[in-house]
Scaffold this active site. Structure first.
Site: not given
Length: 264
Positions: A111-114, A156, A151, A147, A88-90
């Site tokens: 994915s950049p978004q979970m 992402g 961050k 964020h 999930g890391t961007t």
């Protein structure tokens, strides 16, 4: 995020491997999550320690939440060891990341978004962009995302949404995204509750017609991390079923997970 995912995994009835890696110092190298003692190692030890963990937990799926600079190196290690993973890391070099995983032929959800509901919103945006290209030609786009101060990069999710707007005909560069990381501004301007300054994701997209007579606003605000943790656990369970079935496709994103209906 590591703690949030661990708690969500235990809540879902999954076996939590009592090992993690973090550059942050932890007293005695251990922490307790859901009455379970977790050993925390420095990332420099990961290549030495992971092989023995795999022997003990052959169905291991790694969950990766770290900093952008570590994305590609971590993926290289998982691929080298043949470890399926959910990331999930961007940030990082995303093109190289996907190529590394595909070349290694291992299972992964990246994915950049979970967040499940945010993923559904992204899917809707992609469908609109594919079916109605140029629908917002000439419109002006303003993007602001807030964020927690830790961050480091542009979200992402914001990148994905901007990409959809670009397909819809809007000229916009990622450098134009307004990043809000100052706590005072987050509270007074963005409206983030003070108790969630350490963990939140507020996104605002404002569209204005060329003559200024029409405007559209898209917004999704998340306080805390539970939405991402729950989605991460769903992704891990989804990936496990793909591994067990010997699926030909091996690299997935959260939209794949969402479309398959495997979300709790």
């Amino acid at each position: 995020m590591g703690k949030a995912v661990a708690e969500a995994a235990v809540s879902a009835g999954l076996q939590l491997v009592p090992v993690s890696f973090s550059a942050m110092e932890v007293p005695d190298g251990k922490c307790e999550i859901c009455d379970r003692e977790i050993c925390i190692h420095d990332p420099s030890e990961s290549e030495k320690i992971l092989p023995s963990i795999v022997k003990e937990y052959p169905d291991l799926i790694v969950v990766d939440y770290t900093v952008p600079d570590a994305v590609n190196a971590n993926a290289d290690l998982y691929c080298k060891l043949g470890l399926p993973f959910v990331m999930g890391t961007t940030g990082g070099d995303r093109q190289l990341l996907h190529k590394t995983v595909q070349d290694a032929n291992i299972y992964a959800v990246i994915s950049p978004q979970m967040g499940k509901q945010v993923v559904a919103f992204l899917a809707a945006m992609e469908i609109m962009a594919e079916q109605f290209p140029g629908a917002f030609s000439g419109y002006k786009l303003e993007v602001m995302e807030s964020h927690q101060a830790t961050k480091l990069d542009v979200s992402g999710t914001a990148k994905a949404v901007v990409s959809c707007f670009q397909k819809l005909g809007i000229s916009f560069d990622l450098d134009e995204v307004k990043l809000v990381r100052d706590p005072e501004e987050q509270v007074t301007v963005v409206g983030v509750p003070e108790e969630h300054l350490a963990g939140h994701a507020f996104h605002m997209y404002h569209l204005t017609s060329p003559d200024g007579t029409v405007s559209f606003e898209f917004q999704h605000n998340v306080c805390g991390r539970s939405i991402y943790a729950e989605g991460t656990v769903d992704a891990a369970m989804f990936l496990y079923t793909k591994i067990q079935s010997g699926a030909t496709k091996k690299l997935y994103d959260m939209i794949d997970v969402l479309r398959e209906g495997n979300m709790r």
